[in-house]
Design a protein around this motif. Structure first.
Motif, PDB file in Angstrom:
ATOM      1  N   GLY A 210       0.806  -1.190   0.090  1.00 43.01           N
ATOM      2  CA  GLY A 210       0.111  -0.177  -0.068  1.00 43.01           C
ATOM      3  C   GLY A 210       0.750   1.341   0.031  1.00 43.01           C
ATOM      4  O   GLY A 210       2.141   1.459   0.363  1.00 43.01           O
ATOM      5  N   ARG A 211       0.337   2.388  -0.281  1.00 36.93           N
ATOM      6  CA  ARG A 211       1.116   3.604  -0.462  1.00 36.93           C
ATOM      7  C   ARG A 211       0.078   4.806  -0.041  1.00 36.93           C
ATOM      8  O   ARG A 211      -1.263   4.633  -0.293  1.00 36.93           O
ATOM      9  N   ASP A 212       0.687   6.018   0.499  1.00 36.05           N
ATOM     10  CA  ASP A 212      -0.198   6.881   0.820  1.00 36.05           C
ATOM     11  C   ASP A 212       0.598   8.396   0.399  1.00 36.05           C
ATOM     12  O   ASP A 212       1.375   8.685   0.957  1.00 36.05           O
ATOM     13  N   PRO A 213       0.147   8.792  -0.975  1.00 35.71           N
ATOM     14  CA  PRO A 213       0.735   9.961  -1.369  1.00 35.71           C
ATOM     15  C   PRO A 213       0.801  11.213  -0.475  1.00 35.71           C
ATOM     16  O   PRO A 213       1.741  12.015  -0.512  1.00 35.71           O
ATOM     17  N   LYS A 214      -0.488  11.098   0.415  1.00 34.04           N
ATOM     18  CA  LYS A 214      -0.545  12.427   1.201  1.00 34.04           C
ATOM     19  C   LYS A 214       0.737  12.616   2.202  1.00 34.04           C
ATOM     20  O   LYS A 214       1.114  13.838   2.525  1.00 34.04           O
TER      21      LYS A 214
END
Length: 497
Positions: A146-150
């Motif tokens: 998973g990834r979280d650009p914010k």
């Protein structure tokens, strides 16, 4: 110039990416000062095996030959495309795009024996393939969990044959300015490299998002260090190295790391859900300035002022209104506007939260059942109030504020390109030397409230200003619809002696 510092190899795609990061926290003074170590060798020897090099690759299009462009709908567009297609050169002008594989390098660190690895989102963004090279030289394929650009955080997983050495999270809130810090990463693709320095600053906002709260360090950080860990002297991860300030692209001693206080929670959610789940209150907020504090009766400029409330939001259902100042959320002080987004985001979804607000010159407590922030949620803007009765005064000059106002009519709607049906009181002129001009009030802005009361006519505004002057107030609070949305202004009243 702020730059992400992963290392692009044989790639034109990303010479210097601007990072996307978020967060807010407060400085803690729990940690005690520690003497400078005689050497970092023992610590480096212990931690190096837990830091990995990350290699990514992706297919990119590279057009060959001339690139002819025609305006959409041009009679030549279809003719030229047919000609190019017949000659095997497809696309709008030029030859068919040639595919090539671009690669890039970054860093990461292992957080569990079974192969979970943390890095930056910008290191793996757009990658078709991700591989991880361990300290002993072994290379493993990695899966993106998973990834979280914010927050610019990503979580990877590899399948090792044996248990891997790993590091644990530390408490970034306990780290103080001047504490020693050590960075390990893969600068310029050279492999495991250790640098040391101190924490130069805390709570840095580099205008990358609502959660900006970076640790600044002078430990040397360069391209390829992105995603690598920043350690304290206990060997715990207190940050993820993510950005540098540099006019040249190389280290000048100003690096930024995502604090573990933010990153750890994001990683836990990525591991459990494959995405982040953040609390949602549903308010537009703005900074409480000294003038606004004076206008609403606060002793100091603290808290976050509510400039708008989204429809069907938790805040709306709880009765939070425009003009409220949020002072505490779930028992945590809201020292400034920047503090509130992180507190809300980190609060458990569905929790009943006590919110202390300042309204009508006193503190009140409301209870909010927190919702979940969805990417598609768009906060609603407030609309100016409408009046039913015809105004007695069509326009007026308000000398105390240095502005002229008028009731909206068809001519003003056309002049200021207002939406059909827009009513209310519009600012038609602002004196260049007025405090209103200094604060950013502009012709075309719509006055919605004055001193917490809705205004629909010029008379409403003039009466509110006169009342403020008669009460010997220095400022008057106004809610004004600007081109950027509704904002509160604490405007100084200039009264002739």
């Amino acid at each position: 110039m702020l730059k992400a510092f992963y290392n692009p190899v044989r790639s034109k795609v990303s010479a210097a990416l601007v990072i996307v990061l978020l967060g807010v926290t407060s400085v803690s003074h729990i940690a005690n000062a520690r003497p400078a170590p005689e050497s970092f060798a023992d610590l480096a020897e212990k931690l190096l095996p837990s830091v990995v090099n990350i290699s990514t690759s992706q297919m990119v299009a590279e057009r060959q030959g001339p690139d002819f462009q025609f305006p959409p709908g041009s009679p030549f567009e279809d003719l030229f495309r047919d000609f190019m297609d017949r000659n095997g050169q497809g696309g709008q002008g030029g030859q068919a795009p040639q595919k090539r594989r671009a690669t890039a390098l970054g860093s990461g660190f292992i957080i569990s024996a079974d192969g979970y690895i943390v890095t930056n989102n910008h290191v793996i963004d757009g990658a078709d393939e991700i591989s991880v090279r361990l300290h002993d030289g072994e290379t493993l394929d990695a899966e993106l969990i998973g990834r979280d650009p914010k927050t610019d955080v990503a979580l990877l997983k590899v399948e090792p044959k044996d248990d891997l050495p790993f590091v644990k999270w530390g408490d970034s809130d306990a780290s103080r300015i001047g504490d020693w810090a050590m960075a390990i990463g893969n600068p310029f693709g050279l492999g495991g490299t250790v640098t040391a320095g101190i924490i130069s600053a805390r709570n840095r906002d580099i205008n990358q998002g609502p959660y900006d709260d970076f640790i600044q360090t002078d430990a040397s950080i360069n391209r390829g260090n992105s995603g690598g860990p920043l350690f304290n002297l206990d060997g715990d991860v207190i940050g993820i190295n993510s950005a540098i300030y540099s006019p040249s692209g190389g280290s000048v001693g100003i690096g930024f790391a995502i604090p573990s206080a933010i990153a750890q929670g994001v990683v836990d959610q990525l591991k459990e859900y494959g995405r982040t789940r953040r609390g949602w209150l549903g308010v537009h907020i703005q900074t409480v300035t000294d003038d606004i504090a004076d206008s609403v009766g606060l002793d100091s400029a603290t808290g976050a002022m509510v400039a708008g409330v989204s429809d069907d939001s938790p805040a709306k259902k709880a009765g939070i209104k425009q003009g409220d100042v949020i002072l505490k959320f779930d028992g945590k002080d809201v020292e400034s506007m920047r503090r509130l987004p992180r507190i809300v985001a980190e609060t458990k979804i569905g929790k009943d939260v006590d919110v202390v607000i300042w309204r009508d010159g006193k503190k009140q407590t409301v209870q909010v059942e927190l919702g979940e922030l969805e990417e598609e949620v768009i906060a609603a803007s407030a609309s100016p109030s409408e009046g039913d009765e015809a105004p007695a005064i069509a326009e007026a000059s308000i000398a105390e504020l240095g502005i002229k106002v008028a009731n909206v009519d068809d001519a003003l709607r056309q002049r200021y390109n207002l939406a059909e049906g827009t009513e209310g009181v519009i600012v038609t002129d602002v004196s260049g030397d007025s405090y209103a001009a200094e604060k950013g009030v502009r012709p075309g802005d719509i006055i919605i409230e004055a001193s917490h009361s809705s205004v629909t006519t010029v008379e409403d505004v003039t009466k509110a200003v006169k009342a403020a002057v008669d009460d010997d107030k220095r400022t008057i609070l106004m809610l004004i619809e600007t081109s950027a949305g509704p904002r509160y202004f604490g405007l100084t009243l200039s009264v002739a002696e």
